[in-house]
Design a protein around this motif. Structure first.
Motif, PDB file in Angstrom:
ATOM      1  N   LEU A 115      48.658 -38.348  48.974  1.00 21.56           N
ATOM      2  CA  LEU A 115      49.431 -37.530  50.100  1.00 21.56           C
ATOM      3  C   LEU A 115      50.737 -38.262  50.729  1.00 21.56           C
ATOM      4  O   LEU A 115      51.592 -37.992  50.945  1.00 21.56           O
ATOM      5  N   GLN A 118      53.451 -38.595  48.232  1.00 26.53           N
ATOM      6  CA  GLN A 118      53.982 -37.176  48.326  1.00 26.53           C
ATOM      7  C   GLN A 118      54.726 -36.967  49.374  1.00 26.53           C
ATOM      8  O   GLN A 118      55.893 -36.204  49.345  1.00 26.53           O
ATOM      9  N   GLY A 119      54.518 -37.518  50.487  1.00 27.06           N
ATOM     10  CA  GLY A 119      55.119 -37.086  51.580  1.00 27.06           C
ATOM     11  C   GLY A 119      56.025 -38.348  52.226  1.00 27.06           C
ATOM     12  O   GLY A 119      56.368 -38.545  53.445  1.00 27.06           O
ATOM     13  N   ALA A 127      52.932 -32.263  52.719  1.00 22.51           N
ATOM     14  CA  ALA A 127      52.301 -33.586  52.367  1.00 22.51           C
ATOM     15  C   ALA A 127      52.200 -34.543  53.539  1.00 22.51           C
ATOM     16  O   ALA A 127      51.141 -35.262  53.513  1.00 22.51           O
TER      17      ALA A 127
END
Length: 287
Positions: A115, A118-119, A127
């Motif tokens: 995560l 993704q973020g 995310a």
């Protein structure tokens, strides 16, 4: 058992990881030994005799070779997120500014690393906010980030590892503080943190035991069901009759008849099912 995030679950094994076979290594060493004898002008045919010194040395050499190659495989895997565990996983996580929480499992840490990747954008992505929520406290079992309609308010639903999944005020305060930090929250974002809505579901089933099953197995079945529920029933996970039956069908159980719930229960993405009273009634013993 390791549970990989979907992004990692279907990846092929690294090509550097070698498939190891003791038999293949032994055969290769035997061929090489015969070649060495032939080069020295000795016609030596290695016999498959347990007392043959050459046979014994080849077995030892092949076994040691397999151990070495397996250690190399493990070293290679330790640098891949899908395979790293323990301290190796901690090192990989630090590359993405993710630090293991006290008591956090490898699976939970690995999910937060994914995560975090993704973020990486500072644009307040879903995310990123979810990764921050999961990293606020080890008691956050799951979290979902969403908006309702055109309302820009960002809702964060938190599912706890304790209290049947209900996040108490102290846990919600920790998550809220982590999300409201100036380095995290976008200036224009309004973030509302709340416990995931709960559906408390009682489970009732009739149980037929095998003749040799001990009477105390009923308590063991309930303990197993509650542990499986805590592991699997996260946010948005539908509760199906087949899943319940599979958890109740333990060793020593001949048959399970699920009484309640009477049908599969669809859980919204921002909610989670809580396990209520479990009633297991012995109907007899049979094959």
């Amino acid at each position: 058992m390791t549970t990989l995030p979907p992004e990692l679950a279907n990846l092929p094994a690294p090509s550097l990881v070698e498939t190891i076979s003791y038999e293949a290594r032994y055969d290769a060493l035997k061929i090489r030994l015969v070649e060495i004898f032939a080069a020295a002008g000795i016609d030596y045919d290695v016999q498959d005799l347990e007392t043959d010194p050459a046979q014994i040395l080849l077995q030892v050499a092949a076994y040691q070779d397999v151990l070495l190659r397996q250690r190399v495989n493990e070293a290679i895997k330790s640098w891949f997120l899908a395979y790293a565990t323990g301290g190796d996983l901690d090192v990989l996580a630090q590359w993405y500014d993710v630090v293991r929480l006290v008591g956090e499992t490898d699976d939970a840490l690995r999910r937060r690393v994914v995560l975090s990747i993704q973020g990486r954008s500072t644009g307040g992505t879903e995310a990123r906010y979810r990764a921050i929520a999961l990293g606020a406290d080890v008691q956050v079992a799951d979290a979902t980030v969403y908006t309702i309609g055109r309302d820009p308010t960002i809702h964060v639903a938190v599912f706890s590892t304790a209290l049947g999944g209900i996040a108490d005020a102290a846990l919600l305060a920790k998550v809220d503080a982590a999300l409201q930090a100036p380095t995290v929250r976008m200036v224009n974002d309004t973030i509302v943190v709340a416990s995931a809505a709960q559906q408390t579901i009682p489970v009732t089933a009739n149980v037929w035991l095998l003749p040799q099953a001990p009477q105390g197995i009923i308590a063991e079945i309930e303990t197993y069901l509650r542990a499986a529920w805590a592991r699997d029933m996260l946010l948005g996970r539908d509760l199906t009759s087949s899943w319940l039956t599979a958890q109740l069908q333990r060793d020593g159980v001949h048959r399970i008849e699920l009484v309640t719930p009477v049908a599969d229960i669809v859980i919204p993405f921002n909610q989670a099912a809580a396990l209520g009273v479990v009633t297991l009634t012995i109907q007899g013993r049979n094959y």
